[in-house]
Design an enzyme around this catalytic site. Structure first.
Site, PDB file in Angstrom:
ATOM      1  CG  HIS A  25      -1.998   1.019   1.203  1.00 43.30           C
ATOM      2  ND1 HIS A  25      -3.337   0.712   1.033  1.00 43.30           N
ATOM      3  CD2 HIS A  25      -1.962   2.368   1.327  1.00 43.30           C
ATOM      4  CE1 HIS A  25      -4.058   1.814   1.058  1.00 43.30           C
ATOM      5  NE2 HIS A  25      -3.235   2.842   1.240  1.00 43.30           N
ATOM      6  CD  GLU A 208      -7.141   6.438   5.919  1.00 41.68           C
ATOM      7  OE1 GLU A 208      -6.071   7.001   6.232  1.00 41.68           O
ATOM      8  OE2 GLU A 208      -7.587   6.434   4.756  1.00 41.68           O
TER       9      GLU A 208
END
Length: 342
Positions: A25, A208
């Site tokens: 990521h 998130e």
């Protein structure tokens, strides 16, 4: 939780910091060193001084201001050559931190405005730089095309078309980024279906800034096999169990989450609780210069906060390799770098 002794031995911490690493990521433009962007802006005679602090680092107030600064920094990247130079710069930094395999998010919106022909030119330049880095530094890079959520579903379709037209051994996936509070995951189903039909693997940012339901929607509405971040799934154990049952791997970026205030500290970050319950978790930096982190910093922070030893990090890297979107030949080559005796 497993009771492990605190890791304080400097030799062990040194070994942990220097382990070979896999990162799944990493935002391509978000990995641009501030000095690189300042230098490029100076070359092009563009004034973006307002996005830097006095010490030269990126300046922003919160996540949403960060997105604005990110796009301002990206605005000086104009040509395929600019992106090739950035590719070399970010891979040099990754290699210094022991990364042997990396998947990076690339946006056609920034590389040719979503035009397939222009995208091919940018991609060719980036691949040439990546191939040179693999030859010279031993680090392997693969690309995940990234629709940007707050740009909307129609622009996402253009990005997905670019992905589908260049799918293969180097462009290996589609993964949506951007502002998680804009729209719904399902709004982008057309783009994800297009990518899936082209043989691309799928991931999406979720969990998130939004809660566990966002993670569930990414899995159920888009059919992803990985989740970018996903850490707020811890708020609903039914969602956590869904991740386990469906073997969905999380691309966790602990330093980013703490820096942005998603969690107050690494010690309170849920990565260890998720891992112990059986979720596949990996470790990445997200946008490292923006969040003042490196892969070595991530490893050292987790070793100290959660008492992770070399064995745990070996498991984390094996999880990451199993979840990587690369082909079997690449996976086998990377495995040899993780386990030289294998």
């Amino acid at each position: 939780m497993i009771d492990r002794d605190p890791i304080t031995d400097e030799d062990e911490l040194h070994r942990i910091a220097n382990l070979p690493k896999i990162e799944l990521h990493l935002h391509f433009e978000g990995a641009a060193p501030p000095a690189f962007i300042r230098g490029l802006a100076k070359e092009k005679k563009v004034d973006i001084s307002g996005i830097f602090n006095e010490d030269g680092s990126y300046a922003y107030r919160d996540f949403w201001h960060f997105l604005e600064v990110y796009e301002a920094a990206t605005s000086v990247l104009k040509t395929p050559e600019d992106f090739a130079r950035l590719c070399t710069a970010l891979l040099e930094e990754s290699a210094r931190n022991g990364v042997v395999y990396c998947e990076t998010f690339l946006s056609p919106d920034f590389c040719g405005g979503g035009d397939v022909t222009a995208w091919r030119e940018y991609l060719h330049a980036i691949r040439e730089a990546a191939d040179a880095a693999e030859r010279d530094m031993g680090i392997t890079l693969r690309g995940i095309v990234t629709p940007i959520r707050h740009f909307g579903p129609e622009k996402a379709k253009r990005a997905a078309r670019c992905a589908a037209e260049t799918a293969g051994d180097w462009i290996v996936g589609l993964g949506m980024g951007g502002d998680e509070k804009q729209g719904r995951q399902r709004d982008f189903a057309y783009s994800f279906d297009m990518a899936r039909e082209a043989g691309l693997r799928l991931t999406s940012h979720a969990g998130e800034w939004q809660g566990p339901s966002e993670v569930r929607e990414a899995v159920e509405d888009l059919g992803v096999e990985r989740i970018g971040h996903g850490v707020r799934a811890i708020g609903d154990l039914a969602v956590v169990d869904m991740l386990i049952e469906r073997e969905i791997t999380l691309e966790v970026c602990p330093g980013s989450n703490v820096f942005l205030g998603v969690f107050p500290s690494l010690k309170e970050h849920p990565i260890e609780r998720l891992r112990e319950r059986g979720v596949g978790v990996t470790v990445s930096t997200d946008d490292p210069p923006f969040f003042h982190t490196t892969m070595k910093d991530e490893y050292l922070g987790l070793a100290k906060a959660h008492r992770w030893d070399e064995e745990v990090f070996a498991m984390i890297n094996r999880t990451a390799l199993d979840a990587a979107f690369c082909d079997a030949a690449t996976r086998e080559a990377v495995l040899k770098k993780l386990e030289p005796s294998a």
